[in-house]
Motif scaffolding. Structure first.
Motif, PDB file in Angstrom:
ATOM      1  N   VAL A  70     -83.713  46.452 -19.053  1.00  0.00           N
ATOM      2  CA  VAL A  70     -82.766  45.385 -18.674  1.00  0.00           C
ATOM      3  C   VAL A  70     -82.661  44.419 -19.851  1.00  0.00           C
ATOM      4  O   VAL A  70     -83.495  44.466 -20.766  1.00  0.00           O
ATOM      5  N   HIS A  74     -82.765  38.670 -18.699  1.00  0.00           N
ATOM      6  CA  HIS A  74     -83.008  38.950 -17.270  1.00  0.00           C
ATOM      7  C   HIS A  74     -84.496  39.110 -17.012  1.00  0.00           C
ATOM      8  O   HIS A  74     -85.012  38.641 -16.000  1.00  0.00           O
ATOM      9  N   TRP A  75     -85.143  39.797 -17.940  1.00  0.00           N
ATOM     10  CA  TRP A  75     -86.593  40.038 -17.790  1.00  0.00           C
ATOM     11  C   TRP A  75     -87.349  38.705 -17.790  1.00  0.00           C
ATOM     12  O   TRP A  75     -88.221  38.477 -16.959  1.00  0.00           O
ATOM     13  N   ARG A  78     -86.738  36.687 -14.614  1.00  0.00           N
ATOM     14  CA  ARG A  78     -87.536  37.162 -13.483  1.00  0.00           C
ATOM     15  C   ARG A  78     -88.958  36.603 -13.535  1.00  0.00           C
ATOM     16  O   ARG A  78     -89.506  36.186 -12.514  1.00  0.00           O
ATOM     17  N   GLU A 159     -77.436  40.051  -7.970  1.00  0.00           N
ATOM     18  CA  GLU A 159     -78.110  39.204  -8.981  1.00  0.00           C
ATOM     19  C   GLU A 159     -79.455  38.702  -8.453  1.00  0.00           C
ATOM     20  O   GLU A 159     -80.445  38.677  -9.179  1.00  0.00           O
ATOM     21  N   SER A 161     -81.264  40.069  -6.184  1.00  0.00           N
ATOM     22  CA  SER A 161     -82.163  41.230  -6.121  1.00  0.00           C
ATOM     23  C   SER A 161     -82.790  41.481  -7.495  1.00  0.00           C
ATOM     24  O   SER A 161     -83.990  41.733  -7.605  1.00  0.00           O
ATOM     25  N   GLU A 162     -81.994  41.370  -8.523  1.00  0.00           N
ATOM     26  CA  GLU A 162     -82.488  41.608  -9.886  1.00  0.00           C
ATOM     27  C   GLU A 162     -83.477  40.509 -10.308  1.00  0.00           C
ATOM     28  O   GLU A 162     -84.491  40.783 -10.938  1.00  0.00           O
ATOM     29  N   ASN A 167     -85.299  44.057  -2.673  1.00  0.00           N
ATOM     30  CA  ASN A 167     -84.121  44.934  -2.583  1.00  0.00           C
ATOM     31  C   ASN A 167     -82.987  44.198  -1.861  1.00  0.00           C
ATOM     32  O   ASN A 167     -83.240  43.243  -1.118  1.00  0.00           O
TER      33      ASN A 167
END
Lengths: 195, 98
Positions: A70, A74-75, A78, A159, A161-162, A167
């Motif tokens: 990804v 984004h990583w 998170r 988004e 969920s990511e 999920n």
């Protein structure tokens, strides 16, 4: 926000070779992204700088686990979101607000929302935001997060969920439950105001 | 629920209009401090991984021990009758010899 000229892959490679200058550049590059997430989920009594530092240290510790599946931002997002969740979970106490605990402006905004169809005036936006934070503060951490991301940051289920690792079905279920709890909070405030 | 939804959405829409802090640059010295700390920490080695899992392994071992003891409680505890019924092979040999 994102510096187009910044060569992220090269910087990451240097950081992996323990280059301190590259690590500093990476922190400076990612700071706006991280601090925005921290500010929108900041647990009470935690300084934003301390939380940002914890997120960056986790990022460096786990850098070898990043395989490029990804986008790096984004990583990191998170990691930031999960760190904020952990901090919020550590603060188990959830305050309960009564009408009398609201500021004059907040009470006005709530009254307007409860009793009329009128829109909240633009100059009451700050009071509205404080009121929203107070209402959300009474929810469980996961419920608070999902409502904040959906309704305040207007993120899509995909988004969220990511960002969270939940999920999409779980995101929807949590949003449904959180809305139910918010409804009860509204009703409770309304009842207390009348009594 | 619909009525409530519209109330909440109006409140959320108003909250979104509130200005957000736009000073998103790192404070002076922050990046240097974090980078120095991160780069001076040794990367997690095999020992750290062992340490990370050893606590979980300890919990699991305790759980298995307790489960084992609970499952075999009767065998451990025994009953007085069982003990009395046990045959002592040594005394039996002596008795037979006499």
């Amino acid at each position: 926000m994102v510096d187009e000229a910044f060569d992220l892959p090269a910087c990451l490679e240097r950081v992996r070779q323990r280059d301190q200058v590259a690590a500093r550049e990476l922190v400076e590059h990612l700071y706006p992204l991280v601090i925005r997430i921290v500010r929108s989920h900041l647990p009470r009594r935690v300084a934003e700088e301390d939380l940002a530092q914890e997120i960056f240290l986790k990022m460096f510790t786990r850098l070898d686990q990043y395989k490029g599946a990804v986008a790096f931002s984004h990583w990191v997002s998170r990691i930031a979101v999960t760190t904020c969740i952990d901090q919020l979970r550590a603060q188990k106490r959830r305050p309960e607000y009564r009408w009398a605990d609201l500021s004059e402006k907040e009470a006005e905004v709530l009254d307007l929302v409860l009793t009329s169809e009128g829109e909240v005036a633009a100059n009451d936006a700050l009071a509205a935001r404080e009121l929203v934070y107070k209402l959300l503060g009474q929810l469980k951490v996961e419920d608070r997060l999902v409502i904040r991301l959906l309704d305040l940051e207007q993120r899509s289920v995909a988004e969220i969920s990511e960002l969270t690792g939940w999920n999409p079905s779980l995101v929807k279920v949590r949003a449904f439950r959180a809305r139910g709890k918010l409804k009860k909070l509204f009703q409770e405030l309304e009842r207390k105001e009348r009594s | 629920m619909k009525d409530y939804d519209s109330r909440w959405q109006r409140l959320a829409a108003a909250a979104r209009q509130a200005p957000v802090a736009d000073d998103v640059a790192a404070p002076f010295g922050f990046a240097t401090r974090v980078a120095a700390r991160a780069m001076n920490e040794s990367p997690p080695g095999a020992l750290a991984i062992f340490g990370r899992f050893s606590v979980r392994a300890l919990y699991l071992a305790c759980l298995l021990t307790l489960t084992g003891v609970a499952a075999n409680y009767l065998a451990f505890a025994g009953t007085p009758d069982d003990e009395q019924n046990l045959v002592d092979p040594v005394s039996e040999v002596f008795t037979n010899a006499l």
